[in-house]
Scaffold this motif. Structure first.
Motif, PDB file in Angstrom:
ATOM      1  N   LYS A 236       0.812  -1.207   0.000  1.00  0.00           N
ATOM      2  CA  LYS A 236       0.000   0.000   0.000  1.00  0.00           C
ATOM      3  C   LYS A 236       0.852   1.266   0.000  1.00  0.00           C
ATOM      4  N   GLN A 237       2.122   1.128   0.406  1.00  0.00           N
ATOM      5  CA  GLN A 237       3.010   2.288   0.446  1.00  0.00           C
ATOM      6  C   GLN A 237       3.838   2.430  -0.828  1.00  0.00           C
TER       7      GLN A 237
ATOM      8  N   ILE B 193       8.841   4.660  -9.691  1.00  0.00           N
ATOM      9  CA  ILE B 193       8.646   3.869  -8.472  1.00  0.00           C
ATOM     10  C   ILE B 193       8.614   4.838  -7.296  1.00  0.00           C
ATOM     11  N   SER B 194       7.524   4.806  -6.506  1.00  0.00           N
ATOM     12  CA  SER B 194       7.363   5.720  -5.367  1.00  0.00           C
ATOM     13  C   SER B 194       7.123   4.919  -4.103  1.00  0.00           C
ATOM     14  N   TYR B 195       7.652   5.430  -3.007  1.00  0.00           N
ATOM     15  CA  TYR B 195       7.446   4.799  -1.701  1.00  0.00           C
ATOM     16  C   TYR B 195       7.217   5.888  -0.668  1.00  0.00           C
ATOM     17  N   GLU B 196       6.246   5.655   0.216  1.00  0.00           N
ATOM     18  CA  GLU B 196       5.857   6.647   1.220  1.00  0.00           C
ATOM     19  C   GLU B 196       6.119   6.110   2.615  1.00  0.00           C
ATOM     20  N   ASN B 197       6.749   6.948   3.452  1.00  0.00           N
ATOM     21  CA  ASN B 197       7.044   6.540   4.820  1.00  0.00           C
ATOM     22  C   ASN B 197       7.171   7.783   5.689  1.00  0.00           C
ATOM     23  N   LYS B 198       7.009   7.600   6.988  1.00  0.00           N
ATOM     24  CA  LYS B 198       7.112   8.719   7.911  1.00  0.00           C
ATOM     25  C   LYS B 198       8.557   9.154   8.123  1.00  0.00           C
ATOM     26  N   ASP B 199       9.516   8.262   7.817  1.00  0.00           N
ATOM     27  CA  ASP B 199      10.937   8.579   7.931  1.00  0.00           C
ATOM     28  C   ASP B 199      11.465   8.935   6.541  1.00  0.00           C
ATOM     29  N   PRO B 200      11.887  10.180   6.291  1.00  0.00           N
ATOM     30  CA  PRO B 200      12.324  10.555   4.949  1.00  0.00           C
ATOM     31  C   PRO B 200      13.544   9.780   4.474  1.00  0.00           C
TER      32      PRO B 200
END
Length: 761
Positions: A241-242, A257-264
């Motif tokens: 999902k991220q 390609i994209s990835y999302e996280n709270k830690d940059p």
């Protein structure tokens, strides 16, 4: 049937867009503070979310997908020689995006960056987040102290890094509690409160199938963290999902390609890892395919070499025996015509052999090759039929020459392809290349604060309008919209009387209370002052409205030929007595002879309003206990006479159902300019219907919040069935609406003595 007395035609045949919009606007203005509170509340929630939610960072990398090799053997079916790769119609970008999101690519990244282990501090909602932000702004590395004695919660500044977590299957996908202890120690507790293991930061702890390594732990003793080991399936679902794979421009071959996280930093590292893992898997697949194809070629080369030797030997022997080295012109033409077809057939035979080693006989690939072989063999048969008259010797020489050339072509091409595959198997290139690596995302991708706040403002406005519509649809009364009464009930509205603070004062005055007590005790009131607004008050907005209503009613009554007017209402509390008394006083002030009759034989209040005794009245006349002359009483208003209701009889409806009331009114009508009858509520008793049917006209008093639209409709229906003539409606005690604020200052401007003055000459 009741008919409006006025030549009234509704202003519109139905609700229009303009009228509906205006109605909604008025309702919004009337409920402006409710709308403002809703907008402020929703906007504050949006602002809180925008600034308190944990920001997310998105990193992206770009890869380029090239056209793949379509013929693994590198043979041209038309020539049998090494050829250029056949270009497909479209790039395989969609398939590559699915590969990027596949378990083969994502699972190694999940394991490398421990994305199958979840660790979250236990925080108090909202307050805990605010405390965390405060802790982040401090220069100290120490955790925030516990607030309000809640020591088990994290309040900001805590740090924890779980490198390894292995648990038995019964604890997979189950939250466990990691509680910090003194001296960098900790314990892991299950949901039942059982301690599973204890350990210290920096050391691997193992016990009963539980293995955990916490490399860093900075927290107050007692602080709790939620830890969870995810199954492979759950980790892939959560991680997937991220991750996003998209093609910004269709059929461009460029995949983002994209990835999302709270830690940059983690977002950057994971994005690059996904791209590298994907490219590496693609190279590995290409190497595997190259190795498989090379093994097939190597297995076929000995046979092809023997086939080449055999064909060359047969051709040499034939030429020696035939003592001929040069074919005839006709044989040469035959050779050239069939040579290309035989090369294509030989190339397709090789491809079919390789494909058959990987797929079953009924697959689409083998069926396609078989169809091509059938067409080529058919073309070969047609060519051979054209050269059927060729001499046998020439034909034999041409066939042997063709076989030798085809065998040589196939053998040379396969040797070249084998060497090419050696290079491919040893190389690190595929048809996918990295274009851009992921950069460190310095700005959060979520939430977009301005967008969130603007959306909250719009949502607040929409909810405010829904609140207005809800209030409008669920209102108990239609009195806030006289136009609705005119449209739905076809009932003319003579006017509206605003709420009067002076009238409220009169109703709560000690004099009224004393009169009510005197009447209950059977003692005549000593003070005969009329507690009627229009009796003493001249400069009042409500009186001005009543005078306008009085003028309209008088024009209506003149058309009927009857001077008897009944004041009715759907429910108790609409203000029938107030309207009846003031209309009678206003008409008397104009120098007319007026008779006010209290027709409410159950709870008559007219005598109280004018300070008159109520021991005898209308009930006694209808019961033939008193003569009419004895019950008519003068009051403090010149020209106005009153007949009170009298003591409540046992059966008021029976008294009113006789012809005595009609005969009484016929006797009194010639002696007065106007007879006004106050009545009980129509829906409470049948008395008002009988009185209205006897009177010449009836006016319905409507008050906000007292009756519903259905009740008002039922009132008009009952009056209609009784044969009463409903002249129209009078709206009483109307509240001041914000949407009509400009309508209210004008009467007060003329009625307030402090605002009077002379205009300059």
């Amino acid at each position: 049937m009741n008919r409006p007395a006025l030549d009234y035609v509704p202003a519109r045949s139905g609700p229009t867009v303009t009228s509906t919009t205006a109605s909604l606007y008025q309702a919004a203005v009337d409920n402006i503070w409710g709308v403002v509170l809703i907008v402020l509340a929703v906007t504050c929630v949006a602002i809180g979310y925008a600034f308190l939610s944990v920001p997310s960072y998105t990193a992206d990398s770009v890869v380029r997908v090239e056209y793949p090799t379509s013929n693994a053997l590198g043979l041209d079916a038309r020539s049998g020689r090494g050829s250029q790769e056949v270009v497909p119609k479209t790039l395989p970008s969609d398939a590559e995006m699915q590969i990027i999101l596949s378990r083969t690519v994502l699972w190694p990244v999940i394991q490398k960056y421990k994305q199958d282990i979840l660790v979250t501090p236990d925080q108090v909602p909202v307050i805990g987040r605010i405390s965390e932000l405060i802790a982040a702004s401090r220069s100290s590395d120490e955790p925030m102290p516990a607030f309000l004695g809640l020591r088990s919660y994290a309040w900001g500044g805590e740090k924890i890094d779980v490198q390894t977590l292995q648990v038995p299957s019964r604890y997979i996908n189950q939250e466990l509690t990691l509680r910090a202890l003194a001296d960098q120690r900790y314990e892991v507790i299950d949901k039942n409160g059982n301690t599973l293991i204890e350990g210290a930061a920096g050391s691997l702890a193992q016990k009963d199938g539980v293995s955990i390594l916490v490399s860093q732990l900075v927290a107050r003793p007692g602080t709790e963290f939620m830890v969870e080991r995810l199954s492979e399936y759950s980790a892939l679902q959560r991680f997937g999902k991220q991750v996003k794979a998209s093609e910004p421009q269709k059929e461009s071959g460029v995949v983002q390609i994209s990835y999302e996280n709270k830690d940059p930093k983690l977002a950057q590292d994971v994005t690059n890892a996904i791209a590298q893992t994907y490219i590496a898997s693609h190279v590995d697949q290409r190497r595997t395919e190259a190795g498989s194809t090379r093994e097939f070629i190597q297995s076929e080369l000995p046979r092809l070499k023997e086939e080449l030797k055999r064909t060359e030997s047969n051709l040499s022997e034939y030429r020696t025996d035939a003592d001929s080295m040069t074919p005839s012109s006709e044989a040469d033409s035959y050779l050239k015509s069939t040579l290309d077809i035989d090369k294509q057939i030989a190339a397709l035979d090789m491809q079919r052999t390789q494909v058959a080693s990987r797929f079953g006989p009924g697959t689409r690939d083998i069926q396609t090759i078989d169809e091509q072989l059938g067409l080529l063999k058919q073309q070969k048969a047609q060519l051979e039929s054209r050269f059927s008259q060729l001499p046998e010797s020439d034909r034999r020489a041409a066939d042997l020459t063709r076989e030798a050339k085809v065998a040589e072509s196939i053998y040379v091409a396969m040797q070249g392809k084998s060497n090419e595959l050696d290079v491919t198997r040893a190389g690190t290139l595929g048809n996918v290349h990295l274009v851009d690596s992921a950069l460190f995302p310095s700005e959060a991708s979520k939430p977009k604060r301005l967008v969130v706040i603007a959306s909250g403002l719009v949502a607040g406005l929409l909810l405010g309008m829904l609140f207005v519509i809800y209030r409008k649809l669920t209102s108990r009364s239609i009195v806030l919209s006289p136009d609705a009464a005119e449209y739905h009930l076809q009932l003319p509205v003579f006017g509206t009387v605003g709420f009067s603070a002076e009238q409220a004062r009169l109703e709560d005055s000690p004099i009224r209370t004393a009169r009510m007590l005197s009447q209950r005790a059977g003692v005549p009131p000593s003070d005969k002052t009329a507690l009627v607004l229009s009796a003493d008050t001249q400069n009042e907005g409500a009186i001005e409205a009543l005078r306008a209503i009085h003028a309209s009613l008088m024009r209506d009554i003149e058309r009927t030929g009857s001077n008897v007017l009944a004041i009715v209402g759907a429910a108790p509390g609409t203000g029938k007595t107030f309207v009846a008394s003031n209309l009678a006083v206003i008409h008397a002030h104009a120098g007319n002879r007026v008779l006010l009759i209290d027709g409410d034989l159950r709870r008559g209040k007219v005598a109280t309003e004018f300070g008159l005794p109520n021991d005898i009245g209308l009930a006694d006349v209808l019961a033939e206990k008193q003569e009419i002359d004895r019950v008519i009483q003068p009051c403090a208003v010149p020209g106005l006479s009153v007949i009170s209701s009298g003591l409540p009889p046992a059966n008021p409806s029976k008294l009113l159902s006789t012809t005595r009331l009609r005969l009484l009114l016929e006797r009194l009508a010639p002696h007065y300019d106007l007879i006004v009858i106050d009545t009980p509520a129509v829906l409470a008793a049948s008395d008002a219907v009988m009185i209205a049917a006897t009177a010449g006209s009836a006016a319905i008093v409507v008050r906000p919040g007292v009756q519903t639209e259905d009740e008002l409709g039922e009132t008009t229906r009952r009056l209609d069935l009784a044969g009463a003539r409903v002249a129209g409606a009078i709206f009483n005690a109307m509240p001041k609406r914000r949407s009509e604020k400009r309508m209210h200052p004008y009467p007060s401007h003329y009625s307030d003595p402090s605002r009077r003055g002379h205009s300059p000459a």
